[in-house]
Design a protein around this motif. Sequence first.
Motif, PDB file in Angstrom:
ATOM      1  N   ILE A 104     -24.476  52.394  49.738  1.00  0.00           N
ATOM      2  CA  ILE A 104     -24.492  52.657  48.306  1.00  0.00           C
ATOM      3  C   ILE A 104     -24.125  51.400  47.522  1.00  0.00           C
ATOM      4  CG2 ILE A 104     -23.348  53.955  46.444  1.00  0.00           C
ATOM      5  CD1 ILE A 104     -23.086  56.267  48.454  1.00  0.00           C
ATOM      6  N   VAL A 105     -23.083  50.663  47.947  1.00  0.00           N
ATOM      7  CA  VAL A 105     -22.596  49.514  47.197  1.00  0.00           C
ATOM      8  C   VAL A 105     -23.556  48.327  47.328  1.00  0.00           C
ATOM      9  CG1 VAL A 105     -20.731  47.805  47.042  1.00  0.00           C
ATOM     10  CG2 VAL A 105     -20.197  50.229  47.320  1.00  0.00           C
ATOM     11  N   VAL A 106     -23.962  47.978  48.536  1.00  0.00           N
ATOM     12  CA  VAL A 106     -24.756  46.774  48.775  1.00  0.00           C
ATOM     13  C   VAL A 106     -26.240  47.035  48.537  1.00  0.00           C
ATOM     14  CG1 VAL A 106     -25.388  45.063  50.518  1.00  0.00           C
ATOM     15  CG2 VAL A 106     -23.058  45.902  50.409  1.00  0.00           C
ATOM     16  N   GLY A 107     -26.699  48.169  48.912  1.00  0.00           N
ATOM     17  CA  GLY A 107     -28.112  48.479  48.756  1.00  0.00           C
ATOM     18  C   GLY A 107     -28.838  48.323  50.086  1.00  0.00           C
ATOM     19  N   PRO A 108     -29.947  49.015  50.232  1.00  0.00           N
ATOM     20  CA  PRO A 108     -30.659  49.014  51.528  1.00  0.00           C
ATOM     21  C   PRO A 108     -31.313  47.673  51.877  1.00  0.00           C
ATOM     22  CG  PRO A 108     -31.851  50.350  49.914  1.00  0.00           C
ATOM     23  CD  PRO A 108     -30.572  49.918  49.288  1.00  0.00           C
ATOM     24  N   GLU A 109     -31.659  46.852  50.870  1.00  0.00           N
ATOM     25  CA  GLU A 109     -32.350  45.591  51.197  1.00  0.00           C
ATOM     26  C   GLU A 109     -31.382  44.502  51.674  1.00  0.00           C
ATOM     27  OE1 GLU A 109     -31.292  45.782  46.995  1.00  0.00           O
ATOM     28  OE2 GLU A 109     -32.710  47.016  48.086  1.00  0.00           O
ATOM     29  N   ARG A 110     -30.125  44.520  51.252  1.00  0.00           N
ATOM     30  CA  ARG A 110     -29.164  43.493  51.667  1.00  0.00           C
ATOM     31  C   ARG A 110     -28.233  43.960  52.789  1.00  0.00           C
ATOM     32  NH1 ARG A 110     -26.796  41.370  46.051  1.00  0.00           N
ATOM     33  NH2 ARG A 110     -25.099  42.540  46.946  1.00  0.00           N
ATOM     34  N   ALA A 148     -24.600  43.163  57.594  1.00  0.00           N
ATOM     35  CA  ALA A 148     -24.199  43.591  58.941  1.00  0.00           C
ATOM     36  C   ALA A 148     -24.254  42.420  59.914  1.00  0.00           C
ATOM     37  CB  ALA A 148     -25.096  44.728  59.415  1.00  0.00           C
ATOM     38  N   ARG A 149     -25.315  41.580  59.795  1.00  0.00           N
ATOM     39  CA  ARG A 149     -25.451  40.417  60.659  1.00  0.00           C
ATOM     40  C   ARG A 149     -24.296  39.434  60.424  1.00  0.00           C
ATOM     41  NH1 ARG A 149     -30.368  38.620  59.239  1.00  0.00           N
ATOM     42  NH2 ARG A 149     -31.307  40.119  60.658  1.00  0.00           N
ATOM     43  N   ALA A 150     -23.970  39.176  59.162  1.00  0.00           N
ATOM     44  CA  ALA A 150     -22.874  38.257  58.835  1.00  0.00           C
ATOM     45  C   ALA A 150     -21.538  38.813  59.325  1.00  0.00           C
ATOM     46  CB  ALA A 150     -22.830  38.012  57.328  1.00  0.00           C
ATOM     47  N   GLY A 165     -17.551  38.207  65.941  1.00  0.00           N
ATOM     48  CA  GLY A 165     -17.727  37.454  67.191  1.00  0.00           C
ATOM     49  C   GLY A 165     -16.904  36.176  67.212  1.00  0.00           C
ATOM     50  N   ARG A 166     -16.902  35.459  66.086  1.00  0.00           N
ATOM     51  CA  ARG A 166     -16.095  34.233  66.002  1.00  0.00           C
ATOM     52  C   ARG A 166     -14.606  34.547  66.147  1.00  0.00           C
ATOM     53  NH1 ARG A 166     -19.094  31.409  60.838  1.00  0.00           N
ATOM     54  NH2 ARG A 166     -21.013  30.886  61.940  1.00  0.00           N
ATOM     55  N   ALA A 167     -14.173  35.613  65.501  1.00  0.00           N
ATOM     56  CA  ALA A 167     -12.759  35.998  65.589  1.00  0.00           C
ATOM     57  C   ALA A 167     -12.391  36.364  67.022  1.00  0.00           C
ATOM     58  CB  ALA A 167     -12.474  37.159  64.646  1.00  0.00           C
ATOM     59  N   ARG A 168     -13.257  37.091  67.699  1.00  0.00           N
ATOM     60  CA  ARG A 168     -12.985  37.462  69.098  1.00  0.00           C
ATOM     61  C   ARG A 168     -12.919  36.231  69.995  1.00  0.00           C
ATOM     62  NH1 ARG A 168     -16.525  42.898  70.416  1.00  0.00           N
ATOM     63  NH2 ARG A 168     -15.281  44.303  69.131  1.00  0.00           N
TER      64      ARG A 168
END
Length: 129
Positions: free
Chosen positions: A18-24, A29-31, A37-40
Motif C-alpha cells: 500500500i505505501v510503496v506501490g506495486p511498481e516499486r 524487496a531486492r534492496a 545479506g550484507r548484515a549477515r
Amino acid sequence: MFDVGALELLVISVVALIVVGPERLPKLARAAGLWVGRARRAFSSVKEEIDREIKADELKEILRKQSQSRPLDTILEEAVSGQPSAKSSGQPAAQPSVSSPGAKSASDADLDNASGSGSATTDSPKDRA
C-alpha cells in the motif's frame, strides 16, 4: 533473534504494498534482501574472528600448562634418547649397584646357569635335610 511469524510477514507485506506501490515493491524487496545479506555476512565474519581469538587463547593456555608440566627440552631429550629422562618422569634416576669385583649379580648368575657355563654346585647332606 526476531520471532516473526507468518501473520506478521503478511501484515508487513500488505502495508509495504500500500505505501510503496506495486511498481516499486520488487526494487525495495531486492534492496532489503541485499542489506540483510550484507548484515549477515558482517555478523558472521565478526563471529568467526571472535571464535578464532577464543581458540587462540585456549591454545596459548594449553601450551602454557604444558610448558610448566614438561618443558620442551625434556620432551626433545626423550625423543632423541628414546627413554624418559629422570627430570620429566618425576622419579630419581636409577643408581648403578656397586658390588665387589668377584661377586656376580643375580641376573648374571641366571644367565650363567641358563647357558650352562656356571659352576656346578653340589648339595651337601646337611643342605638336603
